[in-house]
Design a protein around this motif. Structure first.
Motif, PDB file in Angstrom:
ATOM      1  N   ARG A 131      87.767  76.618  56.482  1.00  0.00           N
ATOM      2  CA  ARG A 131      86.603  76.533  57.375  1.00  0.00           C
ATOM      3  C   ARG A 131      86.550  75.132  57.953  1.00  0.00           C
ATOM      4  NH1 ARG A 131      83.858  81.334  58.624  1.00  0.00           N
ATOM      5  NH2 ARG A 131      84.162  82.723  56.843  1.00  0.00           N
ATOM      6  N   CYS A 132      86.075  75.034  59.169  1.00  0.00           N
ATOM      7  CA  CYS A 132      85.976  73.763  59.868  1.00  0.00           C
ATOM      8  C   CYS A 132      85.147  72.774  59.056  1.00  0.00           C
ATOM      9  CB  CYS A 132      85.344  73.982  61.238  1.00  0.00           C
ATOM     10  SG  CYS A 132      85.329  72.520  62.275  1.00  0.00           S
ATOM     11  N   ALA A 133      85.628  71.544  58.962  1.00  0.00           N
ATOM     12  CA  ALA A 133      84.953  70.505  58.191  1.00  0.00           C
ATOM     13  C   ALA A 133      83.721  69.951  58.903  1.00  0.00           C
ATOM     14  CB  ALA A 133      85.920  69.361  57.886  1.00  0.00           C
ATOM     15  N   ARG A 151      91.806  70.214  59.032  1.00  0.00           N
ATOM     16  CA  ARG A 151      90.451  70.250  58.480  1.00  0.00           C
ATOM     17  C   ARG A 151      89.435  70.828  59.462  1.00  0.00           C
ATOM     18  NH1 ARG A 151      88.606  64.938  57.522  1.00  0.00           N
ATOM     19  NH2 ARG A 151      86.848  65.939  56.530  1.00  0.00           N
ATOM     20  N   TYR A 152      89.810  70.932  60.712  1.00  0.00           N
ATOM     21  CA  TYR A 152      88.890  71.362  61.759  1.00  0.00           C
ATOM     22  C   TYR A 152      89.450  72.579  62.481  1.00  0.00           C
ATOM     23  CZ  TYR A 152      86.998  66.746  60.881  1.00  0.00           C
ATOM     24  OH  TYR A 152      86.470  65.638  60.268  1.00  0.00           O
ATOM     25  N   ASP A 161      83.480  64.930  65.135  1.00  0.00           N
ATOM     26  CA  ASP A 161      83.305  64.335  63.810  1.00  0.00           C
ATOM     27  C   ASP A 161      83.807  62.882  63.790  1.00  0.00           C
ATOM     28  OD1 ASP A 161      82.141  64.808  61.304  1.00  0.00           O
ATOM     29  OD2 ASP A 161      84.094  65.207  60.385  1.00  0.00           O
TER      30      ASP A 161
END
Length: 171
Positions: A131-133, A151-152, A161
Motif C-alpha cells: 500500500r502507498c506509504a 513505497r508509493y 511526501d
C-alpha cells in the motif's frame, strides 16, 4: 510463439481494479477489453463475483506476513485456477492455461490475476505487493522496480511526501 498471458499485465490490471473498482458490468467489460483481458460481456453476477474477488485479493496485498500472504493467495488459486494444460483454442499457437475451458469472463479474469500474482511474488519477492506509504493515499501497488523497494503507488505520491518531509525539515 505465445507470450505469457499471466505475467505483469494481469497484476497491473488487478491493482488498477482494486484501487478503482468498476461500478457496472458494462464498465468492467469495457476495462477488460481495453486491457486485453476478456472480450465477452459481463453480467451483474460476474461484476459481483469480481468485486468479491477484489476484496479477497486486497487481503493478499495487506497480509502482514509472508505466511499469511501465501495462505490467502493459495486459497484464491484453489478457487480460481485449474491444473495447467496446453491449448491452442484460438489457433494462434500453443500456450498454457491455468483455468478450465469454458469459463465466463469473471473466471478468466480471476485466473489470470491469481496466476500473475503468484508468478510475480515467487519471481520477484513475496514483499512485492503493498500500500502507498503516503498516509492519505493507501492505494495498492505491485512493485516491478529493479531494486524492489517501492513505497508509493505513483511518482505523484512519492513527490508529495518528499515535499512534505522537506518542508517539515525547513520549518
Amino acid at each position: 510463439m505465445q507470450l505469457n498471458p499471466y505475467g505483469e499485465d494481469p497484476v497491473r490490471f488487478v491493482v488498477e481494479l482494486t484501487n478503482d473498482p468498476p461500478s457496472t458490468a458494462e464498465e468492467l467489460a469495457r476495462r477488460c477489453r481495453e486491457a486485453g483481458m476478456a472480450e465477452q460481456p459481463f453480467s451483474e453476477a460476474d461484476l459481483a463475483d469480481v468485486l468479491e474477488f477484489l476484496g479477497r485479493w486486497a487481503g493478499v496485498v495487506d497480509a502482514e506476513s509472508d505466511a499469511r500472504r501465501v495462505a490467502l493467495l493459495n486459497a484464491l488459486l484453489a478457487d480460481s485456477t485449474a491444473h495447467p494444460r496446453l491449448t491452442d483454442h484460438a489457433g494462434g499457437g500453443w500456450h498454457i492455461h491455468y483455468r478450465d475451458d469454458g469459463l465466463g469472463p469473471a473466471g478468466v479474469l480471476k485466473s489470470a490475476a491469481c496466476i500473475g500474482t503468484a508468478l510475480h511474488l515467487t519471481g520477484r519477492g513475496m514483499r512485492r505487493l503493498g500500500r502507498c506509504a503516503l498516509a492519505e493515499c493507501g492505494r495498492a501497488f505491485a512493485d516491478f522496480t529493479r531494486a524492489g523497494r517501492q513505497r508509493y503507488c505513483s511518482h505523484g505520491c512519492a513527490n508529495r511526501d518528499a515535499v512534505r518531509r522537506h518542508r517539515a525539515r525547513r520549518g
